[in-house]
Design a protein around this motif. Structure first.
Motif, PDB file in Angstrom:
ATOM      1  N   LYS A 149       2.032  -0.291  -6.593  1.00 39.14           N
ATOM      2  CA  LYS A 149       2.921   0.287  -5.581  1.00 39.14           C
ATOM      3  C   LYS A 149       4.172   0.916  -6.185  1.00 39.14           C
ATOM      4  O   LYS A 149       4.879   1.651  -5.499  1.00 39.14           O
ATOM      5  CB  LYS A 149       3.322  -0.785  -4.558  1.00 39.14           C
ATOM      6  CG  LYS A 149       2.151  -1.374  -3.777  1.00 39.14           C
ATOM      7  CD  LYS A 149       1.346  -0.319  -3.043  1.00 39.14           C
ATOM      8  CE  LYS A 149       0.160  -0.914  -2.322  1.00 39.14           C
ATOM      9  NZ  LYS A 149      -0.716   0.134  -1.729  1.00 39.14           N
ATOM     10  N   ALA A 169       3.896   4.473  -5.727  1.00 37.88           N
ATOM     11  CA  ALA A 169       4.308   4.907  -4.394  1.00 37.88           C
ATOM     12  C   ALA A 169       5.825   5.015  -4.327  1.00 37.88           C
ATOM     13  O   ALA A 169       6.374   5.984  -3.785  1.00 37.88           O
ATOM     14  CB  ALA A 169       3.793   3.931  -3.334  1.00 37.88           C
ATOM     15  N   GLU A 189      -2.174   6.008  -4.849  1.00 33.99           N
ATOM     16  CA  GLU A 189      -0.909   5.477  -4.337  1.00 33.99           C
ATOM     17  C   GLU A 189       0.020   6.611  -3.901  1.00 33.99           C
ATOM     18  O   GLU A 189       0.732   6.486  -2.896  1.00 33.99           O
ATOM     19  CB  GLU A 189      -0.228   4.604  -5.387  1.00 33.99           C
ATOM     20  CG  GLU A 189      -0.964   3.312  -5.707  1.00 33.99           C
ATOM     21  CD  GLU A 189      -1.129   2.389  -4.508  1.00 33.99           C
ATOM     22  OE1 GLU A 189      -0.310   2.470  -3.567  1.00 33.99           O
ATOM     23  OE2 GLU A 189      -2.071   1.587  -4.510  1.00 33.99           O
TER      24      GLU A 189
END
Length: 219
Positions: free
Chosen positions: A102, A105, A195
């Motif tokens: 993540k 992201a 992501e």
């Protein structure tokens, strides 16, 4: 203008070994900014993802992160899965691996906010230098957030949308290749690109979904 954007995206895909996708409908690149998440919401998400990445290195920090997010009034932006992770004493290995990605992201969201200018390369993870640069642009974990969140703005939203379309089409490529039993030769980092696709879909509220956990990456 639309034709120029289409050409730019298609040439970029081809540059990275994806030359079997064409954008046949110019309307595909139209978007409504009113459907986007707000810069403040995106800023909250960047801080949450960065904080979670920190706890992966040291799970004993979970309680302090929860307390901080609540004190800064952004706990409501934490997703159900993230809250479950932060409130748990143990974490499964596959969950840790998933959460570790993540940071990709977080980085693309920081880029969307103009906090970093160095766009990640499709064939690579965000580098350590890039991540460190992003962290330097953010408030330190535990700091007050209001001043930071209140002044955030997006970079050119057309640039954000086109970046989203690029990663949407890379996802399409890898899924189509998988289902056909073929082997991709694309120079694109699969986990990192996914992501980025997911994060940018969330920004533009793809399929009108606002919840982070439910963000749709169908293509």
């Amino acid at each position: 203008m639309l034709a120029t954007r289409i050409t730019r995206i298609e040439e970029r895909l081809s540059l990275h070994g994806i030359d079997n996708y064409q954008i046949s409908y110019p309307e595909y690149l139209n978007f409504d900014l009113e459907h986007f998440a707000t810069p403040r919401e995106v800023g909250c998400r960047v801080m949450i993802l960065t904080a979670i990445a920190y706890t992966i290195q040291d799970e004993s920090k979970k309680y302090g992160i929860i307390k901080w997010l609540k004190n800064e009034n952004i706990w409501s932006h934490v997703s159900e899965k993230e809250a479950s992770y932060l409130n748990s004493r143990t974490t499964k290995e596959d969950e840790i691996v998933d959460l570790s990605w993540k940071i990709e992201a977080a980085y693309i969201l920081a880029w969307a906010l103009g906090l970093v200018d160095d766009k990640p390369m499709p064939g690579e993870e965000a580098t350590e230098a890039q991540i460190n640069n992003m962290i330097q642009q953010l408030p330190a974990l535990g700091d007050k957030l209001e001043a930071f969140l209140s002044q955030l703005t997006f970079r050119d939203t057309t640039e954000i949308y086109d970046e989203n379309i690029f990663y949407e089409l890379t996802t399409s490529h890898f899924r189509d290749t998988l289902f056909s039993g073929g082997k991709s030769r694309a120079d694109v980092h699969v986990p990192a690109s996914f992501e980025r696709h997911l994060a940018l879909n969330w920004v533009r509220r793809f399929m009108n979904v606002q919840d982070w956990d439910d963000t749709d990456t169908s293509t």
